[in-house]
Design a protein around this motif. Structure first.
Motif, PDB file in Angstrom:
ATOM      1  N   SER A 283     -38.347 -30.004   1.455  1.00 18.13           N
ATOM      2  CA  SER A 283     -38.115 -31.149   2.334  1.00 18.13           C
ATOM      3  C   SER A 283     -37.645 -32.365   1.561  1.00 18.13           C
ATOM      4  O   SER A 283     -36.759 -33.107   2.007  1.00 18.13           O
ATOM      5  N   SER A 289     -38.438 -34.646   6.660  1.00 20.11           N
ATOM      6  CA  SER A 289     -39.885 -34.444   6.676  1.00 20.11           C
ATOM      7  C   SER A 289     -40.178 -32.949   6.694  1.00 20.11           C
ATOM      8  O   SER A 289     -39.342 -32.149   7.132  1.00 20.11           O
ATOM      9  N   PRO A 290     -41.353 -32.516   6.234  1.00 18.21           N
ATOM     10  CA  PRO A 290     -41.698 -31.091   6.290  1.00 18.21           C
ATOM     11  C   PRO A 290     -41.622 -30.520   7.706  1.00 18.21           C
ATOM     12  O   PRO A 290     -41.186 -29.385   7.906  1.00 18.21           O
ATOM     13  N   THR A 293     -37.992 -29.948   8.581  1.00 17.25           N
ATOM     14  CA  THR A 293     -37.480 -28.827   7.793  1.00 17.25           C
ATOM     15  C   THR A 293     -37.879 -27.494   8.412  1.00 17.25           C
ATOM     16  O   THR A 293     -37.074 -26.568   8.517  1.00 17.25           O
TER      17      THR A 293
END
Length: 371
Positions: A283, A289-290, A293
């Protein structure tokens, strides 16, 4: 009274969760809708239990024994939904067939009963002893609990196997959920003991109420985590210079752009074979952001990030096995796996062959050296 209140609360919470996860797929969470269908199904079970525990079963005789059919079906449905939701690789055909066969056999065996009249169903119910350990109702209760225990344990086991293949901080969400499943496993074992020592209505009440409470706990934690993640995403986007991703593109255009960026990144051999690779690192490189992603990966590939990375690592492993004489253990570590067992297990899941067998079958001049 308290039991009916808890079951009613469990019913409303199940409906709420069903709507929540059903709509989540529109935001990019792949296979979220499957989990939504599960909670809708769970709400039907809650209604059935509510009718039973409120003493109104004789007014709805066609619900008799449907609770057992639901009980045999809920664990396989749950396992299927959550493993797809969290990106766990598909179940082996043997286990999938077994988990599907049990509720089908119960239904087929009871077709004459389900087709009988309401009067006949009530008559059969009044002739069955309710508070004996070997009564039909108690035996079916223990069988549904034991079957659910096996399915949930298998689900927990699969979660733990996949977690072993990646770094500690790669899959925090799956790790958290596996703990929830472990709690449920202990609860089911406890309920089986109750059926043995306190057969009848008491044991059924405890098992159903316990599952209702588990749903409430899961609901609170799941929604809380999603809300916390959304707040993190908003904060992340405010503090990152990613203006090119914030333009007003169409959803599919933006998805394709981000998906191609992710694809290019995952084609980086050095990155994909890093044993310490995690979602945060991916990310950070993408400038996302995670949470975003994961959504991009799910929608672009139609698979979770774990499955994509796993497939790519095995692809590199197959090439190394056929083009070199390096030991299997060395190859496993080189392609990013943290142990020989994790590598062999993942390789066999995807190819139906062990690394050694694959090398013998496809290598022109097999020169393997085992550790």
């Amino acid at each position: 009274m308290i039991g009916s209140i808890l079951l009613g609360a469990g019913f409303m919470q199940s409906v709420f969760l069903g709507l929540y996860f059903y709509r989540q797929e529109n935001t990019g969470r792949q296979f979220s809708r499957d989990l939504g269908y599960f909670f809708f199904f769970l709400s039907l079970i809650m209604v059935s239990n509510l009718v039973y525990f409120s003493g109104n079963l004789f007014e709805f005789p066609h619900l008799i024994k449907t609770g057992y059919l639901f009980g045999f079906s809920i664990a396989p449905f749950f396992s299927f939904a959550v493993t797809r939701y969290f990106g766990i690789p598909k179940e082996k055909q043997f286990w999938f067939g077994l988990f599907l066969l049990v509720p089908i056999l119960f239904f087929v065996f009871h077709i004459p009963f389900f087709l009988s009249s309401g009067e006949d169903k009530i008559r059969s119910l009044t002739n069955i002893p309710q508070n004996e350990i070997f009564s039909e109702s108690n035996q079916f209760q223990m069988m549904t609990l034991a079957f659910s225990l096996v399915v949930f344990f298998r689900t927990y086991y699969r979660f733990r196997l996949v977690l072993e293949e990646f770094s500690e901080d790669f899959y925090w969400e799956g790790k958290l959920f596996s703990r929830y499943v472990l709690i449920l496993i202990f609860w089911l074992f406890f309920c089986i003991l109750f059926c043995i020592f306190f057969p009848g209505r008491t044991s059924e009440s405890i098992s159903n109420l316990g599952f209702s409470i588990w749903v409430l706990g899961f609901a609170w934690h799941r929604i809380y985590l999603d809300q916390k993640q959304n707040d993190t995403n908003q904060s992340f986007e405010k503090n990152q210079i990613i203006t090119k991703y914030q333009k007003s593109y169409l959803a599919e255009e933006r998805l394709n752009e981000l998906g191609k960026n992710l694809e290019n990144l995952l084609n980086n051999k050095e990155l994909i074979l890093d044993g310490d690779l995690n979602l945060s690192k991916i990310s950070e490189i993408l400038g996302l952001s995670p949470h975003t992603t994961s959504q991009v990966c799910n929608r672009y590939y139609g698979q979770g990030l774990i499955e994509v990375i796993r497939n790519k690592r095995i692809k590199f492993a197959k090439k190394a096995l056929t083009e070199s004489n390096l030991p299997v253990l060395r190859i496993g570590f080189d392609v990013g796996f943290n142990s020989k067992n994790a590598f062999i297990r993942a390789f066999k899941d995807l190819t139906n062959l062990t690394p050694s067998d694959y090398r013998k079958k496809f290598s022109a001049e097999p020169k393997e050296r085992e550790l």
